[in-house]
Structure formats: structure tokens, C-alpha cells
Design an enzyme around this catalytic site. Structure first.
Site, PDB file in Angstrom:
ATOM      1  N   HIS A 182       0.676  -1.331   0.046  1.00  9.22           N
ATOM      2  CA  HIS A 182       0.009   0.031  -0.155  1.00  9.22           C
ATOM      3  C   HIS A 182       0.876   1.251   0.006  1.00  9.22           C
ATOM      4  O   HIS A 182       0.545   2.188   0.543  1.00  9.22           O
ATOM      5  CB  HIS A 182      -0.790  -0.078   1.115  1.00  9.22           C
ATOM      6  CG  HIS A 182      -2.077  -1.153   1.215  1.00  9.22           C
ATOM      7  ND1 HIS A 182      -3.072  -0.786   0.415  1.00  9.22           N
ATOM      8  CD2 HIS A 182      -2.033  -2.299   1.797  1.00  9.22           C
ATOM      9  CE1 HIS A 182      -4.023  -1.724   0.677  1.00  9.22           C
ATOM     10  NE2 HIS A 182      -3.129  -2.731   1.282  1.00  9.22           N
ATOM     11  N   ASP A 234      -1.145  -5.191   5.920  1.00 13.45           N
ATOM     12  CA  ASP A 234      -1.853  -5.916   5.356  1.00 13.45           C
ATOM     13  C   ASP A 234      -1.593  -6.335   3.577  1.00 13.45           C
ATOM     14  O   ASP A 234      -0.989  -5.098   3.169  1.00 13.45           O
ATOM     15  CB  ASP A 234      -3.259  -5.781   5.545  1.00 13.45           C
ATOM     16  CG  ASP A 234      -3.473  -4.249   4.974  1.00 13.45           C
ATOM     17  OD1 ASP A 234      -2.513  -3.464   5.200  1.00 13.45           O
ATOM     18  OD2 ASP A 234      -4.454  -3.928   4.390  1.00 13.45           O
ATOM     19  N   GLU A 235      -2.034  -7.082   3.145  1.00  7.07           N
ATOM     20  CA  GLU A 235      -2.534  -7.223   1.720  1.00  7.07           C
ATOM     21  C   GLU A 235      -1.055  -7.000   0.924  1.00  7.07           C
ATOM     22  O   GLU A 235      -0.931  -6.023  -0.114  1.00  7.07           O
ATOM     23  CB  GLU A 235      -3.669  -6.322   1.358  1.00  7.07           C
ATOM     24  CG  GLU A 235      -4.670  -6.783   1.823  1.00  7.07           C
ATOM     25  CD  GLU A 235      -5.989  -5.784   1.481  1.00  7.07           C
ATOM     26  OE1 GLU A 235      -7.128  -6.132   1.364  1.00  7.07           O
ATOM     27  OE2 GLU A 235      -5.598  -4.576   1.291  1.00  7.07           O
ATOM     28  N   VAL A 236       0.021  -7.357   1.349  1.00  2.40           N
ATOM     29  CA  VAL A 236       1.372  -7.380   0.631  1.00  2.40           C
ATOM     30  C   VAL A 236       1.546  -8.073  -0.459  1.00  2.40           C
ATOM     31  O   VAL A 236       1.545  -9.297  -0.507  1.00  2.40           O
ATOM     32  CB  VAL A 236       2.588  -7.525   1.763  1.00  2.40           C
ATOM     33  CG1 VAL A 236       3.761  -7.407   1.097  1.00  2.40           C
ATOM     34  CG2 VAL A 236       2.640  -6.560   2.944  1.00  2.40           C
ATOM     35  N   GLU A 293      -2.886 -10.048   9.075  1.00  2.00           N
ATOM     36  CA  GLU A 293      -2.021 -11.085   8.378  1.00  2.00           C
ATOM     37  C   GLU A 293      -0.662 -11.199   8.888  1.00  2.00           C
ATOM     38  O   GLU A 293      -0.082 -12.501   8.605  1.00  2.00           O
ATOM     39  CB  GLU A 293      -1.618 -10.283   6.872  1.00  2.00           C
ATOM     40  CG  GLU A 293      -2.971 -10.327   5.845  1.00  2.00           C
ATOM     41  CD  GLU A 293      -3.711  -9.067   5.934  1.00  2.00           C
ATOM     42  OE1 GLU A 293      -4.407  -8.709   5.091  1.00  2.00           O
ATOM     43  OE2 GLU A 293      -4.111  -8.602   7.097  1.00  2.00           O
TER      44      GLU A 293
END
Length: 529
Positions: free
Chosen positions: A276, A335-337, A387
Site C-alpha cells: 500500500h 496487510d495485503e502485501v 495478516e
């Protein structure tokens, strides 16, 4: 013959309409849910209500401080004095519904007794308990901390309501002992996908205080924009913001923090890494983001964890942020890497080989080991998204895990607490997900208390407003009263949806009267004051 049949049929139809429509129509007249009068949101822990009332002469009512004082308290007196006796422009006057026998006198003063000196800034463990007693001509509000006084003033303001005659303000005789179920009752606002003017943020803080929420989680930056103006790295916002008018200066941040403090609200910033971060790459920091391919140098992924200078950059940035924001907690994201670029970058693969890293999760673990070293040196408590825990990344011993992923399965809460880490919960409180009709109950029914029990590692939770389709034009209506439902779950010790639907109807009108354009809660309705 055909003409007479037509007349006969028309007569029958009209007769059916004439006699059937009023009956079904009358069943649907008026609001879907009739609102309460002078009921508190969120519901107090203990309250005893008497069927006796006191009236007000607004010009003769005052707050009387009998204990410690400070700027926060004096500001609160001014604020609530201006809110107590607000009338809507569409007040519909009727005869009063109160009998003269039930009116026992006039309410002239609320004595406010703060028994300890004021604290400088709200914290996770701030004391928010208060007691209220409304008697014959005066009331008493007592609390050991300024934050409890603020919660009590909000409750007192909600006990006051305008009678149906449109001119008489009244309050019921009552006693209240109130305190929150959970310590952290937050609201996340994403200001990266859309820029929100400071006025939108301060209005949000106002609305939060009306529901006794106490943490503003400021998700300030993300892939789409970097609106925070850093003094150490000014190009981050100069190049990464949507525009020069879409930047938060340090003075803007200080204004938000001060506005929040005066309402007993903490401000926790989030600088989400290593993913992000695409907008960060525009800020002129060499080697910050991972090049995904040798052949295409214009495609980038997360922060490159193999570049030592990147940690120096992050240390400087987070040091500046920690000094500006007064809270001890800092949200690090995580998160969401999308690690695909780490696997296609030859330099990173060579680094992993040299350091005997078998996969990108070990590389991510290496990255966060460095980040946690930074937060420890800053004496800041890190918060990370779920995560990091799910992927068995080695966490800082004090790290808080923010659970968000599974709407239905809350067992992750127990797993995190068993590991010894504190928990924040948001899984089913994403208020940017909307649907037509009454939807606050779905947030109200989501109660993690059964998983949390009385474990002190469960800190509380947050409603989250992600900004892909939200800007200053629809922020407040979409947020309220949905987030009020979350606020009651986190504050109140007993939940009753049937009872709540009547009180939330009043709370919507209360917010509107105070300038918050809250959406209808239960269908057709009308705010009569």
C-alpha cells in the site's frame, strides 16, 4: 348491455377501493419506529428512572464546577451549553404530554465534581466512569477523571429533551452509574482514496463524541495518495498527494488532535507498509519501492526490504510522526502485501539466497524485525493488521493485532489472545459496505464479547470507513447511525436490539439537530424537534 356492465364493474371497484384503502393506509401512518424521548445512546451500565420531571428555563440554567478544573472542562461547559437547548427549525407544536402532577420543579444547575486533576491527553487506560444524579432542582455529575466528566456531560445532554409543545425542555429524575465495556472504541477513516477537508474530520470527531467513541484511527496514506506533509521528506506529499490543496500540514494535524482531545478522543495514525505504498514512490526516495522487472523499470511493488537506507528513511519518518501525534500507539499496517515483485526481482532473490531465506514470508519477517526495532527505539506500541499474525511473522511482544478478515469466524480473536497479544476487532464493522434498507442491526448483532470474555487482552474494536467510494459529500450520512450501533456494542454491557431501535431513532434526530446529517435508521420517520 356492455355500457351497463362497465358502470357496474366500475362501481364495484370504486367501492372496494373506498372501503379497503383507508384500513391498510391507517396501518402505515406515521414513523416506522416511534422514537424515545430523553433516552441515552449508548445505553448506560446502570440507570434508574423515576416518573418525575423537571423543566428548564434555558437562560437560568448553568453548570457549576465544584471540583478540579482545566481548559478541557471549561471548553466542554461552553460546548454543551450551546447544545443543550437546540431546537430544530421544523418543530411541530402540540399540547404537552406531561401532566402537571409529574412536574416536580425546575432544573437550575448541574454541579460537576471532578475529583482529580485533569490529564493532558486521553490514553488506552483512561478512566471514563461517571455518576449522575438528577434530583429536585439540581443535578450532580461526579467522575475521577476529566474523560469521565466528558462522557457524563454527553449523557446529561441526552437526558434533556424538548416536550411536544415545542417550547418546554424537560429532564426525568434519574440516577446513572456508567462505564464502558471496552477501552478502545474506534473509528477508522481512510483519507488516501479521497481527501477529506479538516472540517469533515472535525465533524466526524463531534459525531464520535455523541456516541462515546474514543479513538480516531487516521488511515492517512495509501497507494492512491500521500497527503501527509512531512518536514523531513516534503516531496512525499508534493509529488504523492492528489494536489497541493489535498495535503494535511502539521498545523492541520495539530488541529485535529486538539479537537479530538477536547472530546476525550485519541488520534492514532496509520502508515501502512511494506505494501500500500505506491504513492510513496513518487517522493524521490531512491530504491524505496521494489522494481518488479529488469525489463520494465516503471512497474513497482512493495517497499524493498533489502535496502538498508530504506530503514533509515522509515525511522526518520516514523520518528517525526510519533513526535507529532501524541498517542503511544502507531498503526503499522502490514496487510495485503503483494510479494510477487519480491520473487521476480533478481537482486532480492540474491539477497534471500545469501541470507538462507526459503520464501518471501521469511523476507517479510526480516522486514518487520527491522520495523519493530524502530518502534521500540521510539517507545511506541505497534499495531498491525491480522495478516502479520496469520503468517507467523515474529511480532514485537507488545504488538496489538487488528483482526479484520473473517466476517463470521471470530475464533482468531481467541488465538491471538492465547499467543499473549492484545486484540482489536473490526471484522464485521466495515461501514463502507452498505445496502438498501435498515442495516444498522447487522453491525449491532456483531458482538465479539463471547470470544473476548473478560480477557484484558481484548482492547475493543473499530468501525472502518474505507474511502474508495466515500468523500466529504457522503461521509457523515454513510457513517451515522451505522457506527453508533458499533459504539453501543463496545460501550454497553447489555444489548437489546428491540430497545435499541427506538433509542437509535431518537439518536438520529439528536445528531441531526447538532449538525450531523445522519441517515434514517428504521425507515419512514420524522424528527419533531
Amino acid at each position: 348491455m356492455h355500457y351497463n356492465s362497465l358502470i357496474t364493474n366500475a362501481f364495484v371497484i370504486c367501492s372496494i377501493l373506498l372501503f379497503s384503502v383507508p384500513q391498510s393506509f391507517n396501518q402505515n401512518v406515521g414513523p416506522t419506529v416511534k422514537m424515545t424521548n430523553g433516552q441515552v445512546w449508548p445505553k448506560p451500565a446502570l440507570q434508574h428512572i423515576y416518573d418525575e420531571y423537571l423543566t428548564f428555563e434555558p437562560e437560568n440554567f448553568n453548570f457549576n464546577n465544584t471540583g478540579y478544573s482545566c481548559d478541557v472542562l471549561q471548553d466542554a461547559f461552553k460546548r454543551y451549553n450551546s447544545m443543550l437547548f437546540l431546537k430544530a427549525t421544523n418543530t411541530f407544536k402540540q399540547n404537552t404530554s406531561l401532566s402537571t402532577d409529574s412536574i416536580i420543579g425546575k432544573m437550575e444547575v448541574l454541579n460537576v465534581q471532578l475529583t482529580n486533576p485533569c490529564e493532558n491527553y486521553p490514553s488506552l487506560n483512561m478512566e471514563e466512569k461517571y455518576e449522575i444524579k438528577i434530583n429536585n432542582s439540581s443535578g450532580l455529575l461526579v467522575a475521577t477523571s476529566i474523560w469521565g466528566i466528558l462522557r457524563g456531560l454527553e449523557t446529561f445532554s441526552q437526558l434533556v429533551y424538548l416536550e411536544t409543545d415545542g417550547s418546554t425542555f424537560v429532564i426525568r429524575r434519574t440516577t446513572i452509574v456508567d462505564y464502558p465495556k471496552f477501552r478502545h472504541r474506534g473509528f477508522l477513516l481512510d483519507t488516501s482514496r479521497h481527501y477529506f477537508p479538516i472540517e469533515s474530520i472535525t465533524k466526524t470527531l463531534d459525531a464520535m463524541s455523541y456516541s462515546k467513541m474514543n479513538v480516531f484511527h487516521w488511515h492517512m496514506v495509501d497507494d492512491q495518495s500521500f497527503p501527509y506533509q512531512s518536514s523531513a521528506f516534503p516531496n512525499l506529499s508534493e509529488k504523492g498527494a492528489f494536489g497541493k490543496s489535498a495535503i494535511y500540514t502539521k498545523d492541520d494535524v495539530r488541529r485535529v488532535i486538539e479537537h479530538a482531545k477536547l472530546r476525550g478522543i485519541r488520534v492514532i495514525p496509520e502508515f501502512d507498509t511494506p505494501g500500500h505504498t505506491l504513492s510513496w514512490g513518487l517522493g524521490g526516495i531512491p530504491g524505496l519501492l521494489t522494481e518488479c522487472s529488469d525489463s520494465d523499470t516503471n512497474q513497482f511493488g512493495p517497499i524493498d526490504p533489502t535496502v538498508e537506507k530504506n530503514y533509515n528513511f522509515i525511522r526518520t519518518l516514523l520518528s517525526e510522526v510519533s513526535e507529532l501525534f501524541q498517542d503511544n500507539y502507531l498503526h503499522l499496517g502490514g496487510d495485503e502485501v503483494d510479494s510477487s515483485c519480491w520473487t521476480t526481482n533478481k537482486k532480492i532473490q540474491h539477497f534471500m539466497d545469501r541470507n538462507n531465506m526459503k520464501n518471501v514470508l521469511e523476507l517479510k519477517d526480516y522486514y518487520f524485525a527491522n520495523i519493530f526495532n524502530i518502534t521500540r527505539s521510539l517507545e511506541t506500541v505497534p499495531i498491525v493488521w491480522e495478516e502479520i499474525f496469520d503468517e507467523n511473522i515474529h511480532l514485537d511482544p507488545k504488538a496489538v493485532v487488528h483482526v479484520w478478515k473473517d466476517y463470521y469466524d471470530h475464533s482468531i480473536v481467541s488465538k491471538v489472545m492465547k499467543s499473549g497479544h492484545p486484540v482489536l476487532f473490526s471484522s464485521c464493522w466495515y461501514v463502507n459496505y452498505i445496502k438498501y434498507g435498515t442495516d444498522w442491526p447487522k453491525f449491532y448483532r456483531c458482538d465479539p464479547t463471547s470470544e473476548a470474555g473478560d480477557n484484558p487482552l481484548f482492547l475493543g474494536g473499530e468501525a472502518c470507513m474505507w474511502g474508495e467510494f466515500v468523500d466529504e459529500t457522503n461521509l457523515l450520512p454513510l457513517t451515522w447511525p451505522r457506527t453508533s450501533a458499533v459504539a453501543e456494542v463496545l460501550w454497553s454491557h447489555t444489548l437489546n436490539e428491540t430497545d435499541a431501535k427506538y433509542r437509535i431513532e431518537e439518536h438520529v434526530c439528536r445528531m441531526r439537530r447538532r449538525g450531523i446529517p445522519a441517515e434514517p435508521a428504521n425507515g419512514p420517520s420524522y424528527c419533531h424537534y
